[in-house]
Motif scaffolding. Structure first.
Motif, PDB file in Angstrom:
ATOM      1  N   VAL A   1      -0.070   2.848 -10.620  1.00 35.59           N
ATOM      2  CA  VAL A   1       0.192   2.933  -9.186  1.00 35.59           C
ATOM      3  C   VAL A   1       0.153   1.523  -8.619  1.00 35.59           C
ATOM      4  O   VAL A   1      -0.888   0.860  -8.660  1.00 35.59           O
ATOM      5  CB  VAL A   1      -0.860   3.808  -8.463  1.00 35.59           C
ATOM      6  N   THR A   2       1.282   1.065  -8.100  1.00 34.73           N
ATOM      7  CA  THR A   2       1.338  -0.241  -7.455  1.00 34.73           C
ATOM      8  C   THR A   2       1.391  -0.020  -5.960  1.00 34.73           C
ATOM      9  O   THR A   2       2.276   0.672  -5.446  1.00 34.73           O
ATOM     10  CB  THR A   2       2.571  -1.045  -7.910  1.00 34.73           C
ATOM     11  N   LEU A   3       0.415  -0.585  -5.272  1.00 35.58           N
ATOM     12  CA  LEU A   3       0.348  -0.496  -3.821  1.00 35.58           C
ATOM     13  C   LEU A   3       0.808  -1.815  -3.227  1.00 35.58           C
ATOM     14  O   LEU A   3       0.383  -2.883  -3.673  1.00 35.58           O
ATOM     15  CB  LEU A   3      -1.082  -0.201  -3.378  1.00 35.58           C
TER      16      LEU A   3
ATOM     17  N   SER B   1       5.141   5.566 -13.488  1.00 35.94           N
ATOM     18  CA  SER B   1       4.847   4.535 -12.504  1.00 35.94           C
ATOM     19  C   SER B   1       5.151   5.036 -11.103  1.00 35.94           C
ATOM     20  O   SER B   1       6.083   5.799 -10.879  1.00 35.94           O
ATOM     21  CB  SER B   1       5.636   3.254 -12.794  1.00 35.94           C
ATOM     22  N   ILE B   2       4.322   4.570 -10.179  1.00 37.85           N
ATOM     23  CA  ILE B   2       4.410   4.938  -8.776  1.00 37.85           C
ATOM     24  C   ILE B   2       4.311   3.657  -7.970  1.00 37.85           C
ATOM     25  O   ILE B   2       3.538   2.757  -8.315  1.00 37.85           O
ATOM     26  CB  ILE B   2       3.255   5.889  -8.389  1.00 37.85           C
ATOM     27  N   VAL B   3       5.063   3.571  -6.904  1.00 40.31           N
ATOM     28  CA  VAL B   3       4.913   2.470  -5.960  1.00 40.31           C
ATOM     29  C   VAL B   3       4.706   3.093  -4.585  1.00 40.31           C
ATOM     30  O   VAL B   3       5.318   4.122  -4.260  1.00 40.31           O
ATOM     31  CB  VAL B   3       6.130   1.510  -5.982  1.00 40.31           C
ATOM     32  N   ALA B   4       3.817   2.499  -3.808  1.00 41.35           N
ATOM     33  CA  ALA B   4       3.551   2.994  -2.462  1.00 41.35           C
ATOM     34  C   ALA B   4       3.346   1.815  -1.518  1.00 41.35           C
ATOM     35  O   ALA B   4       2.572   0.899  -1.819  1.00 41.35           O
ATOM     36  CB  ALA B   4       2.318   3.889  -2.451  1.00 41.35           C
TER      37      ALA B   4
ATOM     38  N   GLY C   1      14.454  -1.228  -0.361  1.00 45.22           N
ATOM     39  CA  GLY C   1      15.339  -0.323  -1.086  1.00 45.22           C
ATOM     40  C   GLY C   1      14.613   0.777  -1.840  1.00 45.22           C
ATOM     41  O   GLY C   1      15.167   1.382  -2.754  1.00 45.22           O
ATOM     42  N   PHE C   2      13.374   1.081  -1.449  1.00 47.64           N
ATOM     43  CA  PHE C   2      12.592   2.090  -2.161  1.00 47.64           C
ATOM     44  C   PHE C   2      12.974   3.520  -1.784  1.00 47.64           C
ATOM     45  O   PHE C   2      12.706   4.433  -2.537  1.00 47.64           O
ATOM     46  CB  PHE C   2      11.100   1.913  -1.904  1.00 47.64           C
TER      47      PHE C   2
ATOM     48  N   ALA D   1      12.160   0.682  -9.309  1.00 46.54           N
ATOM     49  CA  ALA D   1      12.432   1.443 -10.527  1.00 46.54           C
ATOM     50  C   ALA D   1      11.350   2.493 -10.806  1.00 46.54           C
ATOM     51  O   ALA D   1      11.510   3.318 -11.704  1.00 46.54           O
ATOM     52  CB  ALA D   1      12.550   0.492 -11.723  1.00 46.54           C
ATOM     53  N   ALA D   2      10.279   2.491 -10.029  1.00 42.24           N
ATOM     54  CA  ALA D   2       9.204   3.466 -10.215  1.00 42.24           C
ATOM     55  C   ALA D   2       9.746   4.889 -10.072  1.00 42.24           C
ATOM     56  O   ALA D   2      10.649   5.144  -9.265  1.00 42.24           O
ATOM     57  CB  ALA D   2       8.097   3.224  -9.188  1.00 42.24           C
ATOM     58  N   GLU D   3       9.199   5.805 -10.857  1.00 44.43           N
ATOM     59  CA  GLU D   3       9.643   7.189 -10.808  1.00 44.43           C
ATOM     60  C   GLU D   3       9.385   7.812  -9.440  1.00 44.43           C
ATOM     61  O   GLU D   3      10.169   8.620  -8.957  1.00 44.43           O
ATOM     62  CB  GLU D   3       8.930   8.026 -11.885  1.00 44.43           C
ATOM     63  N   LEU D   4       8.255   7.462  -8.836  1.00 44.11           N
ATOM     64  CA  LEU D   4       7.888   7.999  -7.526  1.00 44.11           C
ATOM     65  C   LEU D   4       7.667   6.846  -6.562  1.00 44.11           C
ATOM     66  O   LEU D   4       6.980   5.876  -6.887  1.00 44.11           O
ATOM     67  CB  LEU D   4       6.620   8.854  -7.644  1.00 44.11           C
ATOM     68  N   ARG D   5       8.235   6.968  -5.346  1.00 43.46           N
ATOM     69  CA  ARG D   5       8.131   5.909  -4.335  1.00 43.46           C
ATOM     70  C   ARG D   5       7.650   6.537  -3.036  1.00 43.46           C
ATOM     71  O   ARG D   5       8.320   7.418  -2.481  1.00 43.46           O
ATOM     72  CB  ARG D   5       9.486   5.223  -4.162  1.00 43.46           C
TER      73      ARG D   5
END
Length: 191
Positions: free
Chosen positions: A5-7, A138-141, A67-68, A47-51
């Motif tokens: 998880v990238t915040l 991977s997740i980005v938030a 662009g998320f 490119a994270a599966e979940l944004r």
């Protein structure tokens, strides 16, 4: 099975001294400029599966500008500051110095009538612990700096008072890897 998880802290809406509790203003000109400057480093995270993003205007705008196309997550909202909402720390301190002292010293207190710091950290930790743990996922938030700070404290199982010692700048990132209840902080090398 673990998840990454990238915040990302949302770009700013005002100078640090004029930040307000539960600030729901959109990005200011400086914030838009900061996003443009940082985009080359942050866009690959799309490119994270979940944004996801916090439901605030600045978090949504930051995620969109990168662009998320993020999905707003109510659980990632900023701490509920009750009657202090819309005021700066200096304004509240001038009006209620003892209440501010209590809030800063006791993570269970909520003299503003909103959410105690301990509950806020637990809420953010609960969101982390319910992320799907597919191996290599991977997740980005994009979220408010306070949310990033709370996630950091939760992941490291730090005492809630450490929340005040974590400085989260606009557009800074932190990556947490792990599974529910067991998180590690991951520092990325700059290429």
């Amino acid at each position: 099975m673990s998840v990454r998880v990238t915040l990302i802290a949302a770009a700013r809406t005002s100078s640090l001294l004029t930040e307000r509790f539960d600030d729901d203003r959109p990005l200011d000109q400086a914030g838009w400029h900061e996003v443009q400057l940082a985009a080359h480093a942050l866009v690959p995270l799309s490119a994270a599966e979940l944004r996801y993003c916090s439901p605030t205007p600045r978090s949504r705008a930051t995620g969109e500008a990168l662009g998320f196309a993020p999905l707003a997550q109510p659980a990632l909202r900023d701490c509920d500051m009750g009657r202090w909402r819309g005021y700066t720390l200096a304004e509240v301190t001038a009006r209620e110095p003892a209440a501010v002292d209590a809030w800063l010293c006791d993570p269970r207190s909520a003299p503003h009538g909103g959410e105690p710091l301990l509950a806020f950290i637990s809420r953010i930790g609960g969101w982390l612990d319910t992320r799907p743990a597919d191996d290599g996922g991977s997740i980005v938030a994009v979220a408010e700096p306070a949310v990033v700070r709370a996630a950091f404290v939760y992941a490291l199982r730090a005492h809630p008072s450490m929340y005040w010692n974590v400085d989260v700048r606009p557009l800074s990132t932190v990556t947490l890897t792990g599974v529910p209840g067991r998180w590690s902080l991951r520092l990325e090398a700059v290429a």
